[in-house]
Structure formats: C-alpha cells, structure tokens
Design a protein around this motif. Sequence first.
Motif, mmCIF file in Angstrom:
data_model
loop_
_atom_site.group_PDB
_atom_site.id
_atom_site.type_symbol
_atom_site.label_atom_id
_atom_site.label_comp_id
_atom_site.label_asym_id
_atom_site.label_seq_id
_atom_site.Cartn_x
_atom_site.Cartn_y
_atom_site.Cartn_z
ATOM 1 N N GLN A 187 16.681 -2.651 -1.005
ATOM 2 C CA GLN A 187 18.005 -2.825 -1.632
ATOM 3 C C GLN A 187 18.623 -1.638 -1.055
ATOM 4 O OE1 GLN A 187 18.212 -4.633 -5.623
ATOM 5 N NE2 GLN A 187 16.780 -6.865 -4.442
ATOM 6 N N LEU A 188 18.134 -0.836 -1.741
ATOM 7 C CA LEU A 188 18.798 0.897 -2.052
ATOM 8 C C LEU A 188 18.480 1.979 -1.120
ATOM 9 C CD1 LEU A 188 17.487 1.960 -5.516
ATOM 10 C CD2 LEU A 188 19.994 1.240 -4.854
ATOM 11 N N ASN A 189 18.317 1.097 -0.409
ATOM 12 C CA ASN A 189 17.907 1.715 1.555
ATOM 13 C C ASN A 189 16.868 3.194 1.268
ATOM 14 O OD1 ASN A 189 19.303 0.008 2.504
ATOM 15 N ND2 ASN A 189 21.488 1.290 2.660
ATOM 16 N N SER A 190 15.933 3.026 0.449
ATOM 17 C CA SER A 190 14.821 3.800 1.207
ATOM 18 C C SER A 190 13.966 3.774 1.031
ATOM 19 C CB SER A 190 14.603 3.997 -0.712
ATOM 20 O OG SER A 190 13.344 5.497 -0.407
ATOM 21 N N SER A 191 12.845 4.488 1.878
ATOM 22 C CA SER A 191 11.731 3.953 3.161
ATOM 23 C C SER A 191 10.678 3.502 1.540
ATOM 24 C CB SER A 191 11.190 5.203 3.494
ATOM 25 O OG SER A 191 11.532 5.366 4.368
ATOM 26 N N TYR A 192 9.715 2.684 2.485
ATOM 27 C CA TYR A 192 8.767 1.748 1.854
ATOM 28 C C TYR A 192 7.049 1.434 1.998
ATOM 29 C CZ TYR A 192 10.074 -2.866 1.602
ATOM 30 O OH TYR A 192 10.737 -4.295 2.290
ATOM 31 N N LEU A 193 5.959 1.899 1.956
ATOM 32 C CA LEU A 193 5.568 0.821 2.931
ATOM 33 C C LEU A 193 4.393 0.179 1.963
ATOM 34 C CD1 LEU A 193 3.224 0.180 5.238
ATOM 35 C CD2 LEU A 193 1.960 2.829 4.864
ATOM 36 N N LEU A 194 5.129 -1.317 1.499
ATOM 37 C CA LEU A 194 4.006 -2.645 0.964
ATOM 38 C C LEU A 194 2.791 -3.141 1.538
ATOM 39 C CD1 LEU A 194 3.896 -3.735 -1.700
ATOM 40 C CD2 LEU A 194 5.385 -5.621 -1.071
ATOM 41 N N TYR A 195 1.191 -2.691 0.463
ATOM 42 C CA TYR A 195 0.385 -3.522 1.246
ATOM 43 C C TYR A 195 -0.015 -4.889 0.348
ATOM 44 C CZ TYR A 195 -1.542 -0.979 5.025
ATOM 45 O OH TYR A 195 -1.611 -0.082 6.130
ATOM 46 N N THR A 196 0.603 -5.692 0.571
ATOM 47 C CA THR A 196 -0.153 -6.573 -0.432
ATOM 48 C C THR A 196 -1.206 -7.668 0.305
ATOM 49 O OG1 THR A 196 2.233 -8.153 -0.461
ATOM 50 C CG2 THR A 196 0.873 -9.155 -0.754
ATOM 51 N N PHE A 197 -2.489 -7.738 -0.626
ATOM 52 C CA PHE A 197 -3.145 -8.435 -0.790
ATOM 53 C C PHE A 197 -3.252 -9.966 -1.018
ATOM 54 C CE2 PHE A 197 -3.985 -3.930 -0.281
ATOM 55 C CZ PHE A 197 -4.601 -3.764 0.969
ATOM 56 N N LYS A 198 -3.582 -10.604 -0.223
ATOM 57 C CA LYS A 198 -2.822 -12.172 -0.984
ATOM 58 C C LYS A 198 -4.764 -12.596 -1.792
ATOM 59 C CE LYS A 198 -1.585 -16.273 0.575
ATOM 60 N NZ LYS A 198 -1.768 -17.246 1.879
ATOM 61 N N GLU A 199 -4.399 -12.920 -2.739
ATOM 62 C CA GLU A 199 -5.424 -13.696 -4.041
ATOM 63 C C GLU A 199 -6.030 -12.748 -4.868
ATOM 64 O OE1 GLU A 199 -4.774 -16.661 -4.960
ATOM 65 O OE2 GLU A 199 -2.905 -16.524 -3.295
ATOM 66 N N ALA A 200 -5.747 -11.284 -4.127
ATOM 67 C CA ALA A 200 -7.042 -10.013 -4.656
ATOM 68 C C ALA A 200 -7.259 -10.227 -6.313
ATOM 69 C CB ALA A 200 -6.833 -9.176 -3.544
ATOM 70 N N GLY A 201 -7.278 -9.041 -6.685
ATOM 71 C CA GLY A 201 -7.638 -8.884 -8.265
ATOM 72 C C GLY A 201 -6.670 -8.038 -8.277
ATOM 73 N N HIS A 202 -7.047 -7.371 -8.934
ATOM 74 C CA HIS A 202 -6.945 -5.541 -10.020
ATOM 75 C C HIS A 202 -7.837 -4.941 -9.270
ATOM 76 C CE1 HIS A 202 -4.554 -2.550 -11.820
ATOM 77 N NE2 HIS A 202 -5.651 -2.414 -13.119
ATOM 78 N N GLU A 203 -8.931 -4.865 -8.409
ATOM 79 C CA GLU A 203 -9.881 -4.345 -7.479
ATOM 80 C C GLU A 203 -9.115 -3.288 -6.342
ATOM 81 O OE1 GLU A 203 -9.907 -8.484 -5.710
ATOM 82 O OE2 GLU A 203 -9.943 -7.564 -7.269
ATOM 83 N N ILE A 204 -7.712 -3.805 -6.894
ATOM 84 C CA ILE A 204 -7.102 -3.233 -4.801
ATOM 85 C C ILE A 204 -6.225 -2.051 -6.442
ATOM 86 C CG2 ILE A 204 -4.634 -3.452 -3.717
ATOM 87 C CD1 ILE A 204 -7.029 -5.347 -3.253
ATOM 88 N N SER A 205 -6.874 -1.586 -7.193
ATOM 89 C CA SER A 205 -6.548 -0.146 -8.000
ATOM 90 C C SER A 205 -7.548 0.695 -7.521
ATOM 91 C CB SER A 205 -6.599 -0.733 -9.564
ATOM 92 O OG SER A 205 -7.633 -1.335 -9.345
#
Length: 302
Positions: free
Chosen positions: A250-268
């Motif tokens: 919304q703020l027109n700032s850059s980002y890269l989002l990796y979404t891991f479907k049904e994954a838990g906190h191991e993505i930390s």
Amino acid sequence: MRFFYLLLFLLITFSSYSQSRYIDDIFENKQVITKTYAQKNGEKLIVDIYQPKNDALSRRPAIIFMHGGGFAGGSPRNEGEVKFAKMAARKGYVAVQISYRLTRKGKSFGCDYGASGKIETFKEAATDFLDAVDYVMEHHKKFKIDTSHIIAGGSSAGAEAVLDAVYNRDLLFDNPNEKFHNFAAVFSLAGAIIDARYLDKTNAVPAILFHGTADQLVPYATAPHHFCHSEDAGYLILDGSRTIADKLSQLNSSYLLYTFKEAGHEISEMPFEQLPQVFQFLKEVALDKKFIQAEVLIDEIP
C-alpha cells in the motif's frame, strides 16, 4: 511440487557472466572479530564481526542479524547464523551477529505471561539491537562499513525485535528519534510487529519476509501471539509477514515475501535454499535502489 506467484516480478535467475560483488562468493573470510557493544545487568553483550578478506573497498554494506530463541535461548554462534554470516562476507558484506539480553530465560513467554510484559520484552530486545547498531555505526571506519547501507535482520524472537525496532519505534520509545536509523532493508524469518498501523511512509523500509501459514507461535498474518485466547493474560495481537507485506504494498515500498503453505515456525531457520534470491533482492533493492514487489508461494516443504 512448487508454484511461484509473481506480484510484479521475481528475480530467480542470474547472469552467467563474470562474478558480481554481493551476489557471488568472490572473497575468503577474515578471522572473526568479537567486540562488546554494551554491558547490561552484569552481562557483556557482544558483536561477532565477519569481513571479506583482501577486500580493497573502503565502504561496504553491513548486515546486522539477531538470532532467535524465544527471548530465552539461542546464540549468535548458532550454526545457521555463523554459516549465513560467512556467506555474506564472502560476497563482500560485513556481517554482524549480535547477542542480546535473554530476559525470558527460564521463564514463560506464552499465554500465561501478560501482554504488557511481552511488549516490554520486545522493547528491551529492540533496544539491544539498536545499541548494537549504534556500536557498528560508531566504529564504521575501522570495519570499513557504509553507514548508508545497513541491513537489519533477525529470526523468530530476533525478527520480532528487529521488525519492531524498524517499524514500531514510535510505539515502543518515548523519544523514537533517539533510536532512529535509516536502514536500507530488513530481513525477517518468521517475525511480526506489535502494530502495523505504525508502519507508514516515514519508516517503510524494504523487507524480505519468510513465514509459514501454519505458524502457531508468531502469526503469519494478524492474530494473537501464540494464538492465545482473549481471556488469557498473554493475549496480544501481532501483525505478521503477510500483514507487513500488504502494508508495504500500500505504501509503494519494495518487499519480497516467501509464503510456505501449511508450514510452522520451522521457517524461522535460515533459508539456505532461497538465499541466492535473498542476496539478489538485497543487491537490487537495498543497494541499487530498484523497486521490486514480489511474492513466492511454496506449497510443499521438502
């Protein structure tokens, strides 16, 4: 099987020509330097500084990273953090791994711990992070650091503290200008902030965000911390990676989002498989100031 969704465009391929600083491994590692950046409650808080060897450049970007561990454990010398720091240094970065006060060591940080105490925990950890950044900035000439290209990073609890330090400074600190740093980007592994309403045009730093949709500790979108019930003492709504990405969009700032479907906190954990794309994004956005908004959906974890 993996499916990739492009919001604007995603850089996942690399040029085959000559090696490029900040993308390829073009240096060896110097011996790690350890310094004390603060002493609090009788505890020495340290920075481990990783640098490229035989690098003639006098001003290099720095990545300052905060480990996870629920504010109760973990170390800047965790295997993943050390491996990441060495990788970054070989590409030409100065990589800094920091320790901080583990104020919940031996104590609960769950639904039985009050929301106000959780916010204070975030504040103390964010303060430690910013104090470490202050140390790095003050000694930038010694370590040949470009102070205009400081990248903040963190995992789990460390990501929560770093994201709050970047995006929720006005909420946490009475005088946020005393804690102001103009970060070039933020790199978060399974992190969240207290309140996305405080993320605005003045602090919309480009972000790299990794998160699992089934994370039961730190919410992927907007939900209670640890998914506590409203009657629990520790009920506190947090805004996770999905909500942060939406706000940056919304703020027109850059980002890269990796979404891991049904994954838990191991993505930390450090995402070594995706680090080439992380370094590519940092080069394009944090250093070259290009505008990129991109998302990747991974629907099966190997």
